[in-house]
Motif scaffolding. Structure first.
Motif, PDB file in Angstrom:
ATOM      1  N   GLN A 197      -2.079  -7.742   2.024  1.00 17.84           N
ATOM      2  CA  GLN A 197      -2.201  -6.441   2.687  1.00 17.84           C
ATOM      3  C   GLN A 197      -2.260  -6.615   4.208  1.00 17.84           C
ATOM      4  O   GLN A 197      -2.811  -5.794   4.916  1.00 17.84           O
ATOM      5  N   ILE A 205      -4.112   2.337   4.319  1.00 17.00           N
ATOM      6  CA  ILE A 205      -4.139   1.605   3.040  1.00 17.00           C
ATOM      7  C   ILE A 205      -4.588   2.574   1.940  1.00 17.00           C
ATOM      8  O   ILE A 205      -5.744   2.534   1.479  1.00 17.00           O
ATOM      9  N   ALA A 235      -8.324  -1.505   0.135  1.00 17.81           N
ATOM     10  CA  ALA A 235      -8.324  -2.959   0.345  1.00 17.81           C
ATOM     11  C   ALA A 235      -9.763  -3.445   0.340  1.00 17.81           C
ATOM     12  O   ALA A 235     -10.648  -2.792   0.906  1.00 17.81           O
TER      13      ALA A 235
END
Length: 254
Positions: A202, A153, A157
């Motif tokens: 996500q 990511i 996140a």
């Protein structure tokens, strides 16, 4: 009375080759990602013995008596082969106790286990951590997928707290959580408690999951305990130490 913890793994060695025109030379470096957690627990009721990954092959206990010296064992960024292939097996073809079976029995009898995320946790990079379908996976509140389970990511996140009233979230709800940069993808078991996860957009992947096996308690944290998946802001966050003290406290609470 202090809680005895064995933190295993979270170290690695790199070898580099340097080229300068016609000439070249090599260098080797040792790294550890355990420092943020060790610093956060320093001076607390949690007494930590730290065993590096290269020491674990021979140093991790081969007996139940050795495991019973600890209230909690943390496996962090270390693959199953380190426990399955000590030098006695790999180099001398000798039989030794299966330490993954031993860990499962230890948890069933009241030991407490947590697996932290990383490139060699759960199934890991290229599937090489190989915790899937091991006795240790049997104890965890999550199951591993049979593939490279990394979820990178790069944009960061921020965790969503799904159980704000749980004891492990004491003093942490309502705080701004810093970003994380990756997790291992896992599947929560039926009956496990998902305390935090990634946002739905996500992937919604579990971040902190709690469970039980026999008389023991287990936990899975699917991100790192330090860089690179934890941002520097997360490691310096005022809630970092509280989070781990809460989780470790829950593991030994009865």
């Amino acid at each position: 009375m202090s809680t005895k913890i064995l933190l295993v793994g979270e170290s690695w060695t790199t070898s580099e080759t340097h080229y300068k025109g016609f000439d070249q030379f090599g260098s080797v470096r040792f790294h550890t990602g355990a420092t943020p957690l060790l610093e956060a627990l320093k001076g607390s009721a949690f007494e930590v013995d730290y065993m590096t990954a290269h020491d674990a092959a021979e140093g991790f206990p081969f007996t139940m008596e050795g495991l019973r010296a600890y209230d909690i064992i943390i496996l962090s960024d270390i693959g199953s082969n380190t426990f399955l292939l000590p030098p006695a097996v790999w180099q001398r073809s000798q039989c030794v106790p299966n330490r993954l079976r031993l860990l499962k029995d230890w948890v069933a009898q009241g030991g407490n286990l947590i697996m932290m995320g990383g490139y060699f946790s759960f199934q890991g990079i290229d599937g090489r951590a190989r915790w899937r379908r091991t006795p240790v996976e049997d104890t965890l509140p999550v199951t591993c997928f049979p593939w490279d389970d990394r979820v990178e990511i790069p944009e960061g996140a921020v965790a969503e707290i799904t159980a704000p009233d749980h004891p492990v979230m004491e003093g942490l709800t309502g705080m701004d959580w810093p970003p994380i940069l990756g997790v291992n993808e896992v599947e929560p078991r039926d009956g496990a408690e998902v305390i935090a996860r990634l946002p739905a957009d996500q992937g919604g992947h579990p971040l902190l999951v709690l469970g039980r096996h026999g008389r023991g308690r287990t936990a899975a944290w699917t991100s790192d305990i330090g860089p690179h998946w934890l941002s520097p802001d997360f490691c310096a966050w005022e809630g970092y130490g509280r989070l781990w003290k809460n989780v470790l406290g829950w593991l030994v609470a009865r």
